[in-house]
Design an enzyme around this catalytic site. Structure first.
Site, short mmCIF file in Angstrom:
data_model
loop_
_atom_site.label_atom_id
_atom_site.label_comp_id
_atom_site.label_asym_id
_atom_site.label_seq_id
_atom_site.Cartn_x
_atom_site.Cartn_y
_atom_site.Cartn_z
N GLY A 14 0.82 -1.22 0.00
CA GLY A 14 0.00 0.00 0.00
C GLY A 14 0.85 1.26 0.00
O GLY A 14 2.03 1.24 0.35
N ARG A 18 -1.42 8.90 3.75
CA ARG A 18 -1.65 9.77 4.90
C ARG A 18 -0.37 10.08 5.68
O ARG A 18 -0.38 10.96 6.55
CB ARG A 18 -2.72 9.16 5.83
CG ARG A 18 -4.13 9.42 5.34
CD ARG A 18 -5.16 8.70 6.19
NE ARG A 18 -5.25 7.29 5.84
CZ ARG A 18 -5.89 6.38 6.59
NH1 ARG A 18 -6.46 6.73 7.73
NH2 ARG A 18 -5.94 5.11 6.20
N GLN A 78 3.56 -6.62 -6.14
CA GLN A 78 2.16 -6.42 -6.54
C GLN A 78 2.14 -5.08 -7.29
O GLN A 78 2.24 -4.03 -6.68
CB GLN A 78 1.26 -6.37 -5.30
CG GLN A 78 -0.21 -6.29 -5.65
CD GLN A 78 -1.10 -5.96 -4.45
OE1 GLN A 78 -0.68 -5.31 -3.49
NE2 GLN A 78 -2.35 -6.41 -4.49
N THR A 84 -6.38 -6.91 -0.68
CA THR A 84 -5.56 -7.78 0.16
C THR A 84 -5.53 -9.22 -0.36
O THR A 84 -4.50 -9.90 -0.24
CB THR A 84 -6.06 -7.75 1.61
OG1 THR A 84 -7.49 -7.92 1.62
CG2 THR A 84 -5.73 -6.43 2.30
N LYS A 356 37.18 11.55 19.24
CA LYS A 356 36.89 10.79 18.04
C LYS A 356 38.04 9.86 17.75
O LYS A 356 39.19 10.29 17.82
CB LYS A 356 36.69 11.75 16.85
CG LYS A 356 36.29 11.05 15.58
CD LYS A 356 36.86 11.73 14.34
CE LYS A 356 38.35 11.44 14.18
NZ LYS A 356 38.92 11.97 12.92
N ALA A 385 43.51 20.89 31.07
CA ALA A 385 42.34 21.63 30.57
C ALA A 385 42.68 22.34 29.26
O ALA A 385 43.75 22.92 29.12
CB ALA A 385 41.88 22.64 31.60
N ASN A 391 44.65 17.27 14.77
CA ASN A 391 44.84 16.04 13.98
C ASN A 391 44.74 16.28 12.48
O ASN A 391 45.06 15.40 11.70
CB ASN A 391 43.82 14.98 14.40
CG ASN A 391 42.39 15.45 14.20
OD1 ASN A 391 42.09 16.64 14.33
ND2 ASN A 391 41.51 14.54 13.84
N ALA A 428 52.54 23.73 30.30
CA ALA A 428 51.27 24.37 29.94
C ALA A 428 51.48 25.36 28.80
O ALA A 428 52.52 26.02 28.72
CB ALA A 428 50.69 25.08 31.16
N ARG A 445 56.85 27.28 23.92
CA ARG A 445 56.05 28.51 24.00
C ARG A 445 57.02 29.68 24.13
O ARG A 445 58.20 29.49 24.47
CB ARG A 445 55.13 28.46 25.21
CG ARG A 445 55.88 28.40 26.52
CD ARG A 445 54.97 28.22 27.71
NE ARG A 445 55.75 28.30 28.93
CZ ARG A 445 55.49 27.61 30.04
NH1 ARG A 445 54.48 26.77 30.06
NH2 ARG A 445 56.23 27.77 31.10
C1 UD1 Z 1 -8.10 -4.62 5.87
C2 UD1 Z 1 -9.18 -5.68 6.05
C3 UD1 Z 1 -10.08 -5.28 7.21
C4 UD1 Z 1 -9.26 -5.13 8.47
C5 UD1 Z 1 -8.11 -4.17 8.25
C6 UD1 Z 1 -7.19 -4.19 9.42
C7 UD1 Z 1 -9.57 -6.56 3.83
C8 UD1 Z 1 -10.48 -6.55 2.67
N1 UD1 Z 1 -9.92 -5.77 4.83
O1 UD1 Z 1 -8.72 -3.38 5.64
O2 UD1 Z 1 -11.08 -6.27 7.42
O3 UD1 Z 1 -10.06 -4.70 9.54
O4 UD1 Z 1 -7.36 -4.54 7.08
O5 UD1 Z 1 -6.25 -3.17 9.28
O6 UD1 Z 1 -8.61 -7.26 3.84
N2 UD1 Z 1 -2.25 -4.12 0.97
C9 UD1 Z 1 -1.50 -4.58 -0.08
N3 UD1 Z 1 -2.05 -4.65 -1.31
C10 UD1 Z 1 -3.33 -4.29 -1.54
C11 UD1 Z 1 -4.11 -3.82 -0.46
C12 UD1 Z 1 -3.54 -3.76 0.79
O7 UD1 Z 1 -0.33 -4.92 0.08
O8 UD1 Z 1 -3.77 -4.39 -2.69
C13 UD1 Z 1 -1.64 -4.04 2.28
C14 UD1 Z 1 -1.49 -2.62 2.78
O9 UD1 Z 1 -0.21 -2.12 2.46
C15 UD1 Z 1 -1.68 -2.77 4.29
C16 UD1 Z 1 -2.59 -3.98 4.41
O10 UD1 Z 1 -2.50 -4.68 3.19
O11 UD1 Z 1 -0.48 -3.09 4.94
C17 UD1 Z 1 -4.03 -3.60 4.69
O12 UD1 Z 1 -4.51 -2.75 3.71
P1 UD1 Z 1 -5.47 -1.57 4.08
O13 UD1 Z 1 -5.98 -0.98 2.83
O14 UD1 Z 1 -4.83 -0.69 5.08
O15 UD1 Z 1 -6.62 -2.33 4.89
P2 UD1 Z 1 -8.13 -2.32 4.57
O16 UD1 Z 1 -8.35 -2.81 3.21
O17 UD1 Z 1 -8.67 -1.01 4.93
#
Ligand code: UD1
Ligand code: MG
Length: 486
Positions: A14, A18, A78, A84, A356, A385, A391, A428, A445
């Site tokens: 992901g 944010r 990916q 997910t 150092k 002191a 160096n 000194a 000196r």
């Molecule tokens: C997902 C779960 C949700 C759970 C929540 C917990 C699903 C559909 N939903 O929500 O039930 O409560 O996590 O945090 O699984 N990621 C990928 N590739 C993707 C999508 C996501 O690698 O295509 C990774 C993201 O980088 C992240 C994790 O998966 O680390 C979760 O993705 P995110 O979009 O934050 O979670 P939700 O889909 O909101």
């Protein structure tokens, strides 16, 4: 009984918009490790046959980082974040055919421990589940997926917040996104995922319902420690989880026999080692491979990185990086120890000293206002002191050697390269440019010359002039008095 999983798959593709950062989200740090570093460490504790991280956004940086911190981990790409379920599919594509348990975790959930994952797979195996999900009961389930159970309490499915109706949204048991799957259940489920949902994504969560439809048992481990399921999406959460992790680390060390006067202002990396009866005073930060040996006292207000502090030593208001401090030694206040500083046992680096690449012998003292770089300082040496080890000649760095029990007078400059023999002295205020023999006194000196009556002539009428007159008058009077006694 421990069951080693065939694979742990860590999702980390992901974008983390944010965070508002040019650094990929999972490379942000807390307590001396990146988010992905924490996730991989928990996964690694299970000793899986395969440890696979799914990468996407910022993948070159993430892969390079993994090569450094977790050479065991492999990466699956990916290209597009299609959900997910799709992400786990990308991992399975590059893994050999698996048999046994596959654990799925996230790269942005830093407080999850290996112990919790152990418990998850333990329950998975003990209950003979096809899938076991880690869940938590929380007061504010926010936008997490909701765990839907039937009247017998069995897990039926997970409903995403965006797909949930009002009554489902009232459920307070949430999906952490961390699971143990039987490999065959996972494969069978993934092959049947659709994108028929509010986000148009392939939901890994749908595998649970599909497993049940195939007659496999779906279980849940409800953790009593929801912090372990919390992810980082922005920098506020990063700080919140960092503070909590730090609180946990401090608690663990206190239980192991370390006094931490103010845990809230003491920041510890997970990689730090502390021995019994260490005392950490307020405002201490210990980073990296720092080791503090038995009974040493650090602080207040010290930052140590990759530094070893010997037993019984004390460091006050100082900053050290890559330093090695012997036993019963003392440092500070207000000193800066740079890489390659070694202080022998019972040695002293006092106030306003910078060092150092310098080896300071047993019982040697560098007490005040000194710069020592690229030097060897023998046992029992005293550096006066304000001594400066010069160096650097503007092009190259050179070495200075100060032999055992040599005494360097205050405000001297030792111009490298130069060797002072054992048991020699430096007067000194010397600018030393050539070697001494054992037992020599080096004086380098200008010889003092007093210009008689100078203040009289050049500063006539000043307070100094007046003070000189009065002093002379007193001298004359006392000469007279002394004279009249005889
Ligand atoms: C997902 C779960 C949700 C759970 C929540 C917990 C699903 C559909 N939903 O929500 O039930 O409560 O996590 O945090 O699984 N990621 C990928 N590739 C993707 C999508 C996501 O690698 O295509 C990774 C993201 O980088 C992240 C994790 O998966 O680390 C979760 O993705 P995110 O979009 O934050 O979670 P939700 O889909 O909101
Ligand atoms: Mg999502």
């Amino acid at each position: 009984m421990t069951t080693r999983p065939a694979a742990v798959i860590v999702l980390a593709a992901g974008e983390g918009t944010r965070m508002k950062s040019s650094t990929p989200k999972v490379l942000h740090e807390l307590a001396g490790r990146t988010l992905i570093g924490h996730a991989v460490a928990a996964a690694d504790a299970l000793d899986p046959d395969h440890l696979m991280v799914v990468v996407g956004h910022g993948r070159d940086e993430v892969v390079a980082h993994l090569a450094e911190v977790a050479p065991r981990a492999a990466a699956a790409v990916q290209e597009q974040q299609l959900g997910t379920g799709h992400a786990v599919g990308c991992a399975l594509e590059v893994l050999p055919p698996l048999d046994g348990i596959v654990v799925v975790t996230y790269g942005d959930v830093p407080l999850l421990t290996g112990d919790t994952l152990e418990e998850l797979i333990g329950q998975h195996a003990a209950e003979g589940n096809g899938v076991t999900v880690l869940t938590a009961e929380v007061d504010d389930p926010a936008s997490y997926g909701r765990i839907v159970r039937d009247s017998d309490g069995a897990v039926v499915r997970i409903v995403e917040y965006k797909d949930a109706d009002q009554s489902t949204r009232l459920i307070r048991e949430i999906n952490s996104g961390i699971y143990a799957f039987d490999a065959d259940v996972l494969r069978a489920g993934l092959s049947r995922l659709t994108t028929d949902n509010a986000q148009g994504e392939q939901y890994l969560t749908d595998v649970l319902e599909l497993a049940r439809a195939d007659g496999r048992r779906v279980g849940a481990l409800v953790t009593g420690d929801p912090w372990q399921t919390e992810g980082v999406n922005d920098r506020v959460q990063l700080a919140t989880l960092h503070r909590e992790l730090n609180r946990r680390l401090a608690t663990r060390w206190m239980r192991a026999g370390v006094t931490i006067v103010d845990p809230a202002s003491t920041w510890l990396d997970v990689t730090v080692t502390l021995e019994r009866d260490v005392v950490l005073r307020p405002g201490v930060q210990l980073h990296g491979a720092t080791v503090v040996r038995e009974g040493a006292e650090i602080g207040p207000d010290c930052t140590l990185r990759d530094t070893v502090v010997g037993a019984g030593s004390a460091i006050v208001r100082s900053h050290a990086v890559g330093a090695e401090i012997g036993e019963l030694a003392s440092v500070g206040p207000y000193s800066y120890l740079r890489p390659g500083t070694r202080l022998g046992s019972q040695g002293k680096i006092g106030g306003f000293v910078e060092t150092k690449n310098t080896d300071i012998g047993e019982g040697a003292k560098v007490p005040h206002l000194t710069y020592a770089g690229d030097a060897t300082i023998g046992d029992g040496v005293n550096i006066g002191a304000g001594t400066i080890f010069a160096n650097y000649d503007g092009v190259d760095k050179h070495h200075t050697s100060v032999g055992a029990h040599t005494f360097v007078g205050s405000n001297s400059v030792l111009v490298a390269p130069v060797d002072l023999a054992d048991g020699s002295y430096v007067a000194a205020g010397s600018a030393v440019t050539s070697a001494t023999e054992p037992g020599d006194l080096a004086i380098a000196r200008g010889r003092q010359r007093n210009v008689k009556g100078w203040v009289d002539r050049k500063r006539s009428g000043t307070a100094s002039d007046e003070a000189a007159r009065q002093a002379r008058a007193r001298q004359t009077d006392s000469d007279v008095v002394e004279g009249s006694d005889r």
